[in-house]
Design an enzyme around this catalytic site. Structure first.
Site, PDB file in Angstrom:
ATOM      1  N   LYS A 156       0.843  -1.200   0.000  1.00 53.91           N
ATOM      2  CA  LYS A 156       0.000   0.000   0.000  1.00 53.91           C
ATOM      3  C   LYS A 156       0.876   1.247   0.000  1.00 53.91           C
ATOM      4  CE  LYS A 156      -3.074   2.991   2.507  1.00 53.91           C
ATOM      5  NZ  LYS A 156      -2.187   4.136   2.206  1.00 53.91           N
ATOM      6  N   GLU A 230      10.068   0.896  10.351  1.00 55.55           N
ATOM      7  CA  GLU A 230      11.009   2.015  10.206  1.00 55.55           C
ATOM      8  C   GLU A 230      10.198   3.286  10.373  1.00 55.55           C
ATOM      9  OE1 GLU A 230      12.562   5.120   7.791  1.00 55.55           O
ATOM     10  OE2 GLU A 230      12.816   3.421   6.436  1.00 55.55           O
ATOM     11  N   CYS A 264      12.729  10.821   6.993  1.00 56.80           N
ATOM     12  CA  CYS A 264      12.908  10.413   8.378  1.00 56.80           C
ATOM     13  C   CYS A 264      14.371  10.460   8.786  1.00 56.80           C
ATOM     14  CB  CYS A 264      12.334   9.021   8.602  1.00 56.80           C
ATOM     15  SG  CYS A 264      12.977   7.782   7.462  1.00 56.80           S
ATOM     16  N   GLU A 362       9.889  15.672  14.961  1.00 63.96           N
ATOM     17  CA  GLU A 362      10.078  15.836  13.521  1.00 63.96           C
ATOM     18  C   GLU A 362       9.252  16.994  12.986  1.00 63.96           C
ATOM     19  OE1 GLU A 362      10.879  12.048  10.903  1.00 63.96           O
ATOM     20  OE2 GLU A 362       9.094  11.746  12.113  1.00 63.96           O
TER      21      GLU A 362
END
Length: 459
Positions: A156, A230, A264, A362
């Site tokens: 996906k 991850e 990331c 982040e």
């Protein structure tokens, strides 16, 4: 059939339609993958898998410009970066085509009347959920080792960037990968949930946020399905006073602005020894000021962020940093040249302390938080003072310092006097702490997509 638009971040306009698949449609894709896995007997032979992956590599190379332009329209990234993503994807296929016949077992001596040995076998159908920032690289990175290990794959992509994964799957069939062995399911979050919960899914890989990763891990745990995660990162570049700033500055800038900071592994924290703090900040600010900004197809240094919600997140976090007492040296807003579009100026923020949101969370935008340190112990403390542990960089001319600090930082990858290695296809990649668990890339990935069986024979 329900659809939703694929939006070009540079214009805000739709350029394609994507199917919003329901649970029944997703089940049909998974069932087709399971049928292909069970009936495609030729796929069990490593040489056949290797040949198909090599043909797919050639098809990606033949369609490189088409794929790069599609990637740029779907994600907003500069065209040069999209072209680099295609090149890295071909390297993944080269690597895993060569790894297919390297999945050897071992013999275990139990005595003259017994033969005992191990073999590596595929899990079956692997469910994979990837983010929007590197869709072409990411499908290749996770699907290629799974296929090399003999599995089927149902993937996906993000609802924000589905076009190149859909094209990849078409090329996979042309390459000779059996029909159904690679399936793509499209849609929003419910599509990912339906995929993970399907009883034929035997292994799950998720790349994305820590919050969603937690949900995926819980769903996989309920079915006792192994999962690789991850997740996010707040990666530091740690710069000591004896570092070569001529090398540091371009690396720090590239580590941040790649894909408009939407990575990331972005080097979004800059930890600088106090003696050189002001000089390094001045140099980085000057480098930021020289960056070009514009639509990805015009190939600037910095393209737009992927969606309006990402723009608002970045601008909100910059404003919170100001309120918290940090100082915005350069950037800090949306460029005037692109009103009503999704661009963020490359932003350098100093006087950042560990209690600030900009230090710990982040942004997923081109925003660099700078913190000064006095000595090695303080540098390690600051580097580790984050819920994440994905990547770090250490910059020093002293080998002993580099060795100690690299060993002390809790991150899945630590680079010394560099940051990243052109895709890092061959080296294991993954995180510690809230950055997840499991390792992708290199041989670690293909081992993760296989399981060990022991066979014991009495003579």
């Amino acid at each position: 059939m329900s659809t939703f638009p694929a939006i070009d971040p540079a214009t805000g306009q739709a350029f394609a339609e994507v199917v919003e698949m329901d649970a029944e449609q997703i089940a049909a894709v998974v069932d087709a993958a399971a049928a292909a896995y069970r009936t495609s007997h030729e796929w069990r032979f490593p040489v056949n898998r290797a040949q198909a992956l090599r043909r797919l590599r050639e098809l990606l190379a033949e369609h490189a410009e088409e794929l790069a332009r599609t990637e740029t329209r779907d994600t907003g990234k500069p065209l040069a970066q999209a072209r680099a993503d295609v090149a890295v994807s071909t390297r993944y296929l080269d690597f895993y085509a060569g790894a297919c016949d390297k999945l050897e077992g071992r013999s275990i001596p139990l005595g003259p009347e017994t033969v005992d040995f191990t073999v590596r076998e595929p899990w079956g159908v692997c469910g994979q959920i990837i983010p929007w920032n590197y869709p072409l690289q990411m499908i290749t990175r996770v699907a290629a080792p799974a296929l090399a290990g003999g599995n089927a794959v149902v993937l996906k992509p993000s609802e924000l960037a589905s076009q190149t994964p859909l094209r990849w799957a078409e090329l996979a069939v042309q390459a000779g990968i059996p029909e159904g062995m690679v399936g793509i399911v499209t849609g929003h979050g419910q599509a990912g949930a339906a995929l993970v919960q399907h009883p034929e899914i035997a292994h799950v890989t998720f790349v994305g946020s820590a919050a969603t990763g937690t949900i995926v891990a819980k769903a996989a745990a309920e079915r006792l399905v192994p999962v690789e995660l991850e997740l996010g990162g707040k990666s530091p570049n740690v710069v000591f006073a004896d570092a070569d700033l001529e090398r540091v500055v371009p690396a720090v800038v590239k580590a941040l602005i790649q894909n408009a900071g939407q990575s990331c592994s972005a080097g979004s924290r800059l930890l600088v020894q106090r003696e050189i703090h002001d000089e390094l900040v001045t140099r980085v600010a000057a480098a930021f000021a020289g960056l070009s900004i514009g639509p990805g197809l015009e190939d600037p240094d910095l393209g737009p962020v992927v969606a309006p919600q990402q723009l608002q997140r970045a601008l909100s976090m910059i404003e919170t940093a100001r309120t918290d007492g940090a100082r915005v040296v350069t950037g800090g807003g949306a460029p005037e040249a692109f009103p009503d579009r999704w661009y963020v100026e490359p932003t350098l923020i100093t006087e950042v302390t560990p209690d600030m949101e900009i230090f710990t969370e982040e942004v997923f935008g081109p925003v660099l938080a700078v913190t000064a340190f006095d000595d090695e112990a303080a540098a390690v403390t600051l580097a580790n003072d984050s819920p994440y542990g994905l990547v770090a960089g250490v910059w020093t001319s002293d080998l002993s310092t580099a060795h100690r600090v690299a060993g002390a930082i809790r991150a899945g990858q630590v680079f010394v006097n560099t940051y990243g290695v052109a895709g890092g296809v061959e080296i294991p990649f993954g995180g510690m702490k809230r950055s997840g668990y499991g390792r992708g890339k290199g041989m670690d990935a293909i081992w993760a997509y296989t399981q060990v069986k022991n066979i014991c024979i009495a003579l």
